[in-house]
Design a protein around this motif. Structure first.
Motif, PDB file in Angstrom:
ATOM      1  N   LYS A 110      85.406 -40.700   7.588  1.00 15.44           N
ATOM      2  CA  LYS A 110      85.038 -40.774   6.166  1.00 15.44           C
ATOM      3  C   LYS A 110      85.352 -39.479   5.453  1.00 15.44           C
ATOM      4  O   LYS A 110      85.415 -38.407   6.064  1.00 15.44           O
ATOM      5  CB  LYS A 110      83.566 -41.137   6.013  1.00 15.44           C
ATOM      6  N   VAL A 111      85.535 -39.623   4.140  1.00 14.63           N
ATOM      7  CA  VAL A 111      85.855 -38.465   3.301  1.00 14.63           C
ATOM      8  C   VAL A 111      84.624 -38.141   2.464  1.00 14.63           C
ATOM      9  O   VAL A 111      84.076 -39.015   1.792  1.00 14.63           O
ATOM     10  CB  VAL A 111      87.062 -38.781   2.389  1.00 14.63           C
ATOM     11  N   ILE A 112      84.200 -36.884   2.538  1.00 17.84           N
ATOM     12  CA  ILE A 112      82.996 -36.461   1.815  1.00 17.84           C
ATOM     13  C   ILE A 112      83.428 -35.475   0.728  1.00 17.84           C
ATOM     14  O   ILE A 112      84.043 -34.445   1.026  1.00 17.84           O
ATOM     15  CB  ILE A 112      82.005 -35.779   2.792  1.00 17.84           C
ATOM     16  N   VAL A 113      83.123 -35.819  -0.531  1.00 17.89           N
ATOM     17  CA  VAL A 113      83.460 -34.914  -1.639  1.00 17.89           C
ATOM     18  C   VAL A 113      82.155 -34.311  -2.149  1.00 17.89           C
ATOM     19  O   VAL A 113      81.200 -35.038  -2.421  1.00 17.89           O
ATOM     20  CB  VAL A 113      84.168 -35.674  -2.783  1.00 17.89           C
ATOM     21  N   SER A 114      82.119 -33.001  -2.231  1.00 17.01           N
ATOM     22  CA  SER A 114      80.884 -32.337  -2.640  1.00 17.01           C
ATOM     23  C   SER A 114      81.226 -31.126  -3.497  1.00 17.01           C
ATOM     24  O   SER A 114      82.263 -30.487  -3.296  1.00 17.01           O
ATOM     25  CB  SER A 114      80.123 -31.906  -1.374  1.00 17.01           C
ATOM     26  N   CYS A 115      80.330 -30.820  -4.456  1.00 16.60           N
ATOM     27  CA  CYS A 115      80.611 -29.712  -5.386  1.00 16.60           C
ATOM     28  C   CYS A 115      79.453 -28.704  -5.440  1.00 16.60           C
ATOM     29  O   CYS A 115      78.796 -28.561  -6.472  1.00 16.60           O
ATOM     30  CB  CYS A 115      80.911 -30.287  -6.765  1.00 16.60           C
ATOM     31  N   PRO A 116      79.195 -28.009  -4.325  1.00 14.04           N
ATOM     32  CA  PRO A 116      78.132 -26.989  -4.364  1.00 14.04           C
ATOM     33  C   PRO A 116      78.647 -25.715  -5.045  1.00 14.04           C
ATOM     34  O   PRO A 116      78.837 -24.689  -4.412  1.00 14.04           O
ATOM     35  CB  PRO A 116      77.833 -26.749  -2.879  1.00 14.04           C
TER      36      PRO A 116
ATOM     37  N   GLU B 108      75.477 -33.606   5.469  1.00 12.86           N
ATOM     38  CA  GLU B 108      75.888 -34.679   4.547  1.00 12.86           C
ATOM     39  C   GLU B 108      74.852 -34.998   3.481  1.00 12.86           C
ATOM     40  O   GLU B 108      75.203 -35.324   2.346  1.00 12.86           O
ATOM     41  CB  GLU B 108      76.222 -35.938   5.339  1.00 12.86           C
ATOM     42  N   SER B 109      73.558 -34.930   3.837  1.00 13.16           N
ATOM     43  CA  SER B 109      72.564 -35.277   2.808  1.00 13.16           C
ATOM     44  C   SER B 109      72.518 -34.198   1.728  1.00 13.16           C
ATOM     45  O   SER B 109      72.372 -34.498   0.543  1.00 13.16           O
ATOM     46  CB  SER B 109      71.186 -35.562   3.420  1.00 13.16           C
ATOM     47  N   LEU B 110      72.705 -32.948   2.120  1.00 10.08           N
ATOM     48  CA  LEU B 110      72.761 -31.876   1.115  1.00 10.08           C
ATOM     49  C   LEU B 110      74.048 -32.011   0.280  1.00 10.08           C
ATOM     50  O   LEU B 110      74.028 -31.872  -0.954  1.00 10.08           O
ATOM     51  CB  LEU B 110      72.720 -30.523   1.835  1.00 10.08           C
ATOM     52  N   ALA B 111      75.157 -32.299   0.953  1.00  9.93           N
ATOM     53  CA  ALA B 111      76.444 -32.451   0.243  1.00  9.93           C
ATOM     54  C   ALA B 111      76.331 -33.525  -0.845  1.00  9.93           C
ATOM     55  O   ALA B 111      76.881 -33.380  -1.943  1.00  9.93           O
ATOM     56  CB  ALA B 111      77.549 -32.815   1.237  1.00  9.93           C
ATOM     57  N   ALA B 112      75.575 -34.587  -0.562  1.00  9.27           N
ATOM     58  CA  ALA B 112      75.444 -35.704  -1.514  1.00  9.27           C
ATOM     59  C   ALA B 112      74.715 -35.292  -2.793  1.00  9.27           C
ATOM     60  O   ALA B 112      74.815 -35.961  -3.823  1.00  9.27           O
ATOM     61  CB  ALA B 112      74.710 -36.858  -0.842  1.00  9.27           C
ATOM     62  N   LYS B 113      74.004 -34.193  -2.739  1.00  8.78           N
ATOM     63  CA  LYS B 113      73.278 -33.729  -3.933  1.00  8.78           C
ATOM     64  C   LYS B 113      74.192 -33.029  -4.944  1.00  8.78           C
ATOM     65  O   LYS B 113      73.763 -32.672  -6.028  1.00  8.78           O
ATOM     66  CB  LYS B 113      72.164 -32.759  -3.529  1.00  8.78           C
ATOM     67  N   TYR B 114      75.445 -32.792  -4.564  1.00  9.52           N
ATOM     68  CA  TYR B 114      76.380 -32.078  -5.456  1.00  9.52           C
ATOM     69  C   TYR B 114      77.594 -32.954  -5.753  1.00  9.52           C
ATOM     70  O   TYR B 114      78.623 -32.834  -5.079  1.00  9.52           O
ATOM     71  CB  TYR B 114      76.859 -30.780  -4.797  1.00  9.52           C
ATOM     72  N   PRO B 115      77.493 -33.839  -6.756  1.00  8.20           N
ATOM     73  CA  PRO B 115      78.624 -34.746  -7.018  1.00  8.20           C
ATOM     74  C   PRO B 115      79.866 -34.032  -7.545  1.00  8.20           C
ATOM     75  O   PRO B 115      79.771 -32.961  -8.156  1.00  8.20           O
ATOM     76  CB  PRO B 115      78.063 -35.706  -8.083  1.00  8.20           C
ATOM     77  N   TYR B 116      81.008 -34.643  -7.294  1.00  7.84           N
ATOM     78  CA  TYR B 116      82.314 -34.118  -7.752  1.00  7.84           C
ATOM     79  C   TYR B 116      82.322 -33.846  -9.255  1.00  7.84           C
ATOM     80  O   TYR B 116      81.815 -34.637 -10.036  1.00  7.84           O
ATOM     81  CB  TYR B 116      83.397 -35.153  -7.415  1.00  7.84           C
ATOM     82  N   GLN B 117      82.896 -32.722  -9.642  1.00  8.19           N
ATOM     83  CA  GLN B 117      83.111 -32.424 -11.071  1.00  8.19           C
ATOM     84  C   GLN B 117      84.572 -32.062 -11.246  1.00  8.19           C
ATOM     85  O   GLN B 117      85.050 -31.128 -10.588  1.00  8.19           O
ATOM     86  CB  GLN B 117      82.315 -31.183 -11.483  1.00  8.19           C
ATOM     87  N   ARG B 118      85.271 -32.766 -12.139  1.00  7.39           N
ATOM     88  CA  ARG B 118      86.686 -32.461 -12.329  1.00  7.39           C
ATOM     89  C   ARG B 118      86.856 -30.984 -12.718  1.00  7.39           C
ATOM     90  O   ARG B 118      86.102 -30.468 -13.545  1.00  7.39           O
ATOM     91  CB  ARG B 118      87.249 -33.344 -13.450  1.00  7.39           C
ATOM     92  N   ALA B 119      87.799 -30.327 -12.096  1.00  9.16           N
ATOM     93  CA  ALA B 119      88.037 -28.906 -12.376  1.00  9.16           C
ATOM     94  C   ALA B 119      89.518 -28.608 -12.178  1.00  9.16           C
ATOM     95  O   ALA B 119      90.197 -29.304 -11.406  1.00  9.16           O
ATOM     96  CB  ALA B 119      87.198 -28.032 -11.449  1.00  9.16           C
ATOM     97  N   TYR B 120      90.008 -27.608 -12.869  1.00  9.31           N
ATOM     98  CA  TYR B 120      91.425 -27.243 -12.784  1.00  9.31           C
ATOM     99  C   TYR B 120      91.591 -25.743 -12.621  1.00  9.31           C
ATOM    100  O   TYR B 120      90.762 -24.965 -13.095  1.00  9.31           O
ATOM    101  CB  TYR B 120      92.154 -27.618 -14.080  1.00  9.31           C
ATOM    102  N   LEU B 121      92.718 -25.352 -12.044  1.00 10.29           N
ATOM    103  CA  LEU B 121      93.154 -23.964 -12.128  1.00 10.29           C
ATOM    104  C   LEU B 121      93.637 -23.714 -13.556  1.00 10.29           C
ATOM    105  O   LEU B 121      94.043 -24.655 -14.236  1.00 10.29           O
ATOM    106  CB  LEU B 121      94.309 -23.727 -11.149  1.00 10.29           C
ATOM    107  N   PRO B 122      93.624 -22.462 -14.028  1.00 15.52           N
ATOM    108  CA  PRO B 122      94.138 -22.195 -15.375  1.00 15.52           C
ATOM    109  C   PRO B 122      95.652 -22.399 -15.449  1.00 15.52           C
ATOM    110  O   PRO B 122      96.324 -22.490 -14.417  1.00 15.52           O
ATOM    111  CB  PRO B 122      93.820 -20.708 -15.586  1.00 15.52           C
ATOM    112  N   VAL B 123      96.188 -22.444 -16.667  1.00 17.52           N
ATOM    113  CA  VAL B 123      97.641 -22.341 -16.864  1.00 17.52           C
ATOM    114  C   VAL B 123      97.881 -21.028 -17.607  1.00 17.52           C
ATOM    115  O   VAL B 123      96.945 -20.416 -18.115  1.00 17.52           O
ATOM    116  CB  VAL B 123      98.222 -23.539 -17.657  1.00 17.52           C
TER     117      VAL B 123
END
Ligand SMILES: O=C(O)[C@@H](O)[C@@H](O)[C@H](O)[C@H](O)CO
Ligand SMILES: [Mg+2]
Length: 402
Positions: free
Chosen positions: A7-13, A376-391
């Protein structure tokens, strides 16, 4: 033995991380980092839709065969998304092999070649005075090697300089930030920074600098020459490196050591650079270059030509990547240095690890595998937020290299 699930886990801590977890029928699991800064969800889809279905039922011990299956078998070779996905699988499988053998990864690779891994930290400031103070702070923390970046007079923002000193983070939430760039202002300013640093701290500390692909070869030659009196450990990413031949010109003009490779994803991006000895350090690291199974081929080629490793280790490479890289660094004969940008406490809680910073060196623990896991349970508390490198744009608005 079989892979029964992945499984793939996406997290945004604090920033986004993509982690692959591979589970076997014998209860052993392994994890790999699949984070591609600013393009995270492309790797998630690649893994979930195209890779994981092919893993189920395979023997996780056959690392090489699975690597070849994913690389040759997909027909569309190389590329950052593909090679990051393959790396995640590869690192998770090496983690499993270590756990099965009850050995830390560096033992599987060939055993310890050094006690600790010399790392470099990031000192940055709005101006020369502030960067000089920051370098002092890193010296007080015990660092033996420090990368120094500073704001350029006349430019509102500069690569590598941030408000938060300890946890500089290259990506920003929502949409890409726009920076403004002037090569002329930069080339005039940087030598003054290193003059001040050598005047303040002498020549015992290793100093490094990153140009972030912004120069032409002749400009890079000039900067390298201007920096020669300050004896840098390396000058990084001077030019965009799609053309490996570009480095011949730089090399002819300066003895400042050169490093490149954090955006490469295979040995084919650097074989000329290495075999013609156009660089001193290769920065391609495990997470974006097909994993341990591929990077060890790059390291072996580099060893023949006296090029040393200097793996990328910014905050967008998760602690899983750092753990795997440190085991590799502990073993690889032609080790040079390892980049170490500290992760935030929130990230370290999501990814418990057993490596430790001590007096300028990182030391791996003896846990089986790469020694890093995910809560994994801690990771689930930080949902993905779209982010970019600068240009980056030139002062007249032209889009430039970031
Ligand atoms: O040398 C470095 O660490 C940098 O070049 C990185 O901060 C790089 O910009 C990011 O890792 C990109 O994701
Ligand atoms: Mg860099």
């Amino acid at each position: 033995m079989k892979i029964i699930d992945a499984k793939v886990i996406v997290s945004c801590p604090g920033r986004n991380f993509v982690t692959l977890k591979i589970i076997t029928d014998e209860g052993v699991h392994g994890i790999g980092d699949a984070t591609l800064n600013g393009r995270e969800m492309a790797v998630v889809a690649y893994l979930e839709d195209h890779v994981i279905p092919c893993l189920i039922g395979r023997d996780p011990q056959q690392i090489e065969d699975i690597w070849q299956y994913l690389y040759r078998g997909c027909y569309w070779r190389r590329g950052a998304v593909t090679m990051t996905a393959i790396a995640a699988v590869d690192v998770a499988l090496w983690d499993i092999k270590g756990k099965l053998a009850n050995m830390p990864l560096y033992q599987l690779l060939g055993g310890r070649s050094r006690e600790g891994v010399m790392v470099y930290g990031h000192a940055n400031g709005a101006d020369i005075g502030e960067t000089t103070e920051e370098v002092g702070r890193y010296l007080d923390m015990g660092y033996k090697a420090i990368r120094a970046q500073c704001g350029i007079p006349g430019l509102p923002s500069t690569y590598g300089v941030s408000g938060d000193k300890m946890f500089y983070e290259p990506a920003n939430a929502d949409l890409p930030e726009e920076n403004v760039w002037s090569t002329e202002k930069y080339l005039n300013h940087v030598p003054k920074l290193f003059e001040r640093l050598r005047d303040s701290y002498g020549f015992d500390v290793h100093l490094l600098h990153d140009c972030h692909h912004r120069l032409s070869p002749i400009e890079a030659g000039r900067l390298g020459k201007d920096l020669e009196p300050y004896r840098l450990f390396w000058l990084e990413d001077t030019v965009p490196a799609e053309l490996q031949e570009r480095f011949r010109l730089i090399r002819h003009h300066t003895t400042t050591p050169l490093a490149v490779g954090e955006v490469f994803n295979s040995i084919y991006d650097c074989h000329t650079l290495i075999s013609e000895q156009l660089i001193d350090y290769i920065r391609s690291t495990i997470v974006h270059t097909g994993g341990i199974s591929h990077v060890r081929r790059i390291a072996a080629l580099a060893e023949i030509y006296n090029v040393r490793t200097g793996f990328h280790g910014a905050t967008d490479l998760s602690p899983v990547s750092m753990g795997a890289a440190l085991h590799f660094d502990t073993w690889v004969p032609n080790f040079g240095i390892q980049e170490y940008m500290r992760h935030t406490d929130a990230t370290d809680e999501v990814f418990p690890s057993d490596y430790l910073f001590e007096d300028g060196y990182l030391k791996v623990g003896d846990a089986p595998g790469h020694g890093v896991d995910i809560d994994e349970s801690l990771a689930a508390k930080y949902p993905y937020q779209r982010a970019y490198l600068p240009v980056n744009r030139l002062q007249d608005g032209t889009l430039f290299n970031w």
